[in-house]
Design a protein around this motif. Structure first.
Motif, PDB file in Angstrom:
ATOM      1  N   ASP A 283       1.098  -1.448   0.673  1.00 20.58           N
ATOM      2  CA  ASP A 283       0.412  -0.177   0.062  1.00 20.58           C
ATOM      3  C   ASP A 283       0.597   1.507  -0.118  1.00 20.58           C
ATOM      4  N   LYS A 284       1.631   1.263   0.928  1.00 15.94           N
ATOM      5  CA  LYS A 284       3.250   2.459   1.160  1.00 15.94           C
ATOM      6  C   LYS A 284       3.135   2.665  -0.250  1.00 15.94           C
ATOM      7  N   GLU A 285       4.043   1.555  -1.120  1.00 16.76           N
ATOM      8  CA  GLU A 285       4.851   1.988  -2.963  1.00 16.76           C
ATOM      9  C   GLU A 285       3.711   1.408  -4.033  1.00 16.76           C
ATOM     10  N   ASN A 286       1.974   1.773  -3.544  1.00 17.16           N
ATOM     11  CA  ASN A 286       1.194   1.698  -4.146  1.00 17.16           C
ATOM     12  C   ASN A 286       1.431   0.447  -5.284  1.00 17.16           C
ATOM     13  N   VAL A 287       1.889  -0.777  -4.936  1.00 16.57           N
ATOM     14  CA  VAL A 287       1.817  -1.845  -6.122  1.00 16.57           C
ATOM     15  C   VAL A 287       0.463  -2.548  -5.656  1.00 16.57           C
ATOM     16  N   GLN A 288       0.337  -3.208  -5.940  1.00 19.85           N
ATOM     17  CA  GLN A 288      -1.197  -3.977  -6.116  1.00 19.85           C
ATOM     18  C   GLN A 288      -0.599  -5.455  -5.728  1.00 19.85           C
ATOM     19  N   ILE A 289      -1.114  -6.433  -4.502  1.00 24.33           N
ATOM     20  CA  ILE A 289      -1.069  -7.102  -3.846  1.00 24.33           C
ATOM     21  C   ILE A 289      -1.583  -8.660  -4.055  1.00 24.33           C
ATOM     22  N   TYR A 290      -0.848  -9.772  -4.802  1.00 21.14           N
ATOM     23  CA  TYR A 290      -1.901 -10.970  -5.225  1.00 21.14           C
ATOM     24  C   TYR A 290      -1.702 -11.940  -3.924  1.00 21.14           C
ATOM     25  N   PHE A 291      -2.814 -12.716  -3.476  1.00 22.13           N
ATOM     26  CA  PHE A 291      -2.017 -13.729  -2.571  1.00 22.13           C
ATOM     27  C   PHE A 291      -3.737 -14.768  -3.482  1.00 22.13           C
ATOM     28  N   PRO A 292      -2.934 -16.221  -3.263  1.00 27.07           N
ATOM     29  CA  PRO A 292      -3.726 -16.943  -3.562  1.00 27.07           C
ATOM     30  C   PRO A 292      -5.071 -16.748  -1.639  1.00 27.07           C
ATOM     31  N   ARG A 293      -5.946 -17.680  -2.153  1.00 30.12           N
ATOM     32  CA  ARG A 293      -6.743 -18.292  -0.892  1.00 30.12           C
ATOM     33  C   ARG A 293      -5.739 -18.496  -0.068  1.00 30.12           C
ATOM     34  N   PRO A 294      -5.713 -19.177   1.667  1.00 29.77           N
ATOM     35  CA  PRO A 294      -5.438 -20.092   2.685  1.00 29.77           C
ATOM     36  C   PRO A 294      -5.217 -21.906   1.677  1.00 29.77           C
ATOM     37  N   GLN A 295      -6.562 -22.410   1.643  1.00 26.23           N
ATOM     38  CA  GLN A 295      -6.853 -23.603   0.926  1.00 26.23           C
ATOM     39  C   GLN A 295      -5.714 -24.072  -0.561  1.00 26.23           C
TER      40      GLN A 295
END
Length: 338
Positions: A283-295
């Motif tokens: 957020d501070k770097e104005n970057v989009q972040i992506y995670f897979p769902r926990p499973q």
């Protein structure tokens, strides 16, 4: 194209069916955690035998629940490495045999490529190019990703991977197996006030080293009174140190490459503190972040089916040999031509 995905790299048997247009149809997972808990860690021979017992019944169940028959499957993807050799061979031999008998192509999938592409299973997947942080029990990798198979390794762990350090520190705290999730649970009751080092962040470069952090934890445990609160504080401080280290390195990689997308995947990416720290940095770097769902952070057949489907669609496939590589650098993968 219907693709059957098989994952047997370690202590979880994963099976899934992915369709090239409809997406993920079904996925099943059997975990061996309860069996290995008695020994305090994964016993490779027991893992291999359990894969033999569970894999074929899971494949039958997955097909049945997807309302598909053997003849409907157009290709098979299986984890060929990295991983435990015996466990890999169970999946590879089963996949290769089914592909031969069903007269369809099979493709060997790199386990970490499966993790890297797991966010593609989500409704809003990342677009190439991006930076990928892959954090698991055996690997900590920073990769610049231009496309499938087009990977440039930016940094890696020079000793213990992040997940490995979690498990070993958990064992020192007497938390048992699987250590990482238990340490994270204990950390929620602690204060991260102990000044753990942030290894290799005071020097240039994008490599990681968590061995010293583990040693610092051991010395801190010995110096404490070993109360429940002491252990919780040590767990919280250790976890914060790992999260901060990963965030600092990811920030550095994003700044050096100028990319504005970060993918975080692998078993350790399910850790809530690490997710929060990386999200705050993004957020501070104005970057989009992506995670897979926990499973889909832990080992699963869905990520293997997806990765295999993309390579099969590109015309890649294996020969008749049963292919397994317990050590397999991700940089050796062939790219998919656009």
């Amino acid at each position: 194209m219907y693709v059957l995905g098989i994952e047997t790299s370690c202590d979880e048997t994963g099976v899934a069916i992915y369709h090239s247009e409809q997406g993920l149809l079904n996925h099943l997972l059997y975990s061996q955690v309860e069996m290995h808990n008695e020994y305090g860690g994964v016993v490779p021979e027991l893992a291999s035998r359990d894969h033999i017992r569970k894999l074929v019944p899971l494949i039958k169940q997955c097909l049945q629940e997807s309302h598909l028959k053997n003849d409907d499957i157009n290709g098979i993807a299986y984890t060929a490495g990295p991983g435990l050799m015996g466990a890999l061979l169970v999946g590879a031999a089963t996949a290769r045999s089914l592909a031969w008998s069903w007269q369809i192509p099979a493709i060997a999938v790199h386990h970490m490529e499966g993790h890297l592409l797991a966010p593609m299973l989500e409704e809003s997947p990342p677009k190439f190019p991006f930076i990928a942080l892959l954090i698991s029990g055996g690997h900590t990798l920073l990769i610049q990703v231009e496309g499938i198979g087009r990977y440039r390794l930016l940094g890696e762990s020079l000793d213990d991977a992040a997940g490995e350090a979690f498990d070993k520190t958990a064992k020192m705290l007497g938390l048992g197996y699987p250590g990482g999730p238990k340490l994270s649970l204990l950390a929620e009751r602690g204060c991260p006030d102990i000044k753990f080092p942030r290894p290799m962040t005071d020097r240039p470069g994008l490599d990681f080293s968590f061995s010293g952090l583990k040693t610092f934890a051991l010395n801190t445990i010995h110096a404490s009174e070993k109360t429940v609160q002491d252990k919780a504080d040590i767990a919280a401080s250790f976890q914060s140190a790992v999260a901060d280290t990963l965030s600092i390195k990811c920030k550095r990689a994003l700044q050096q490459t100028g990319l504005k997308s970060l993918v975080v995947a692998g078993g350790v990416s399910a850790n809530r503190k690490i997710r929060a720290s990386l999200t705050e940095m993004a957020d501070k770097e104005n970057v989009q972040i992506y995670f897979p769902r926990p499973q889909f952070c832990t080992d699963n057949g869905a990520m293997i089916a997806y990765a295999g489907c993309q390579r099969l669609l590109a015309g890649q496939q294996q020969g008749l040999e049963i292919f397994a590589r317990p050590r397999w650098p991700i940089s050796e993968l062939s790219p998919i031509q656009n």
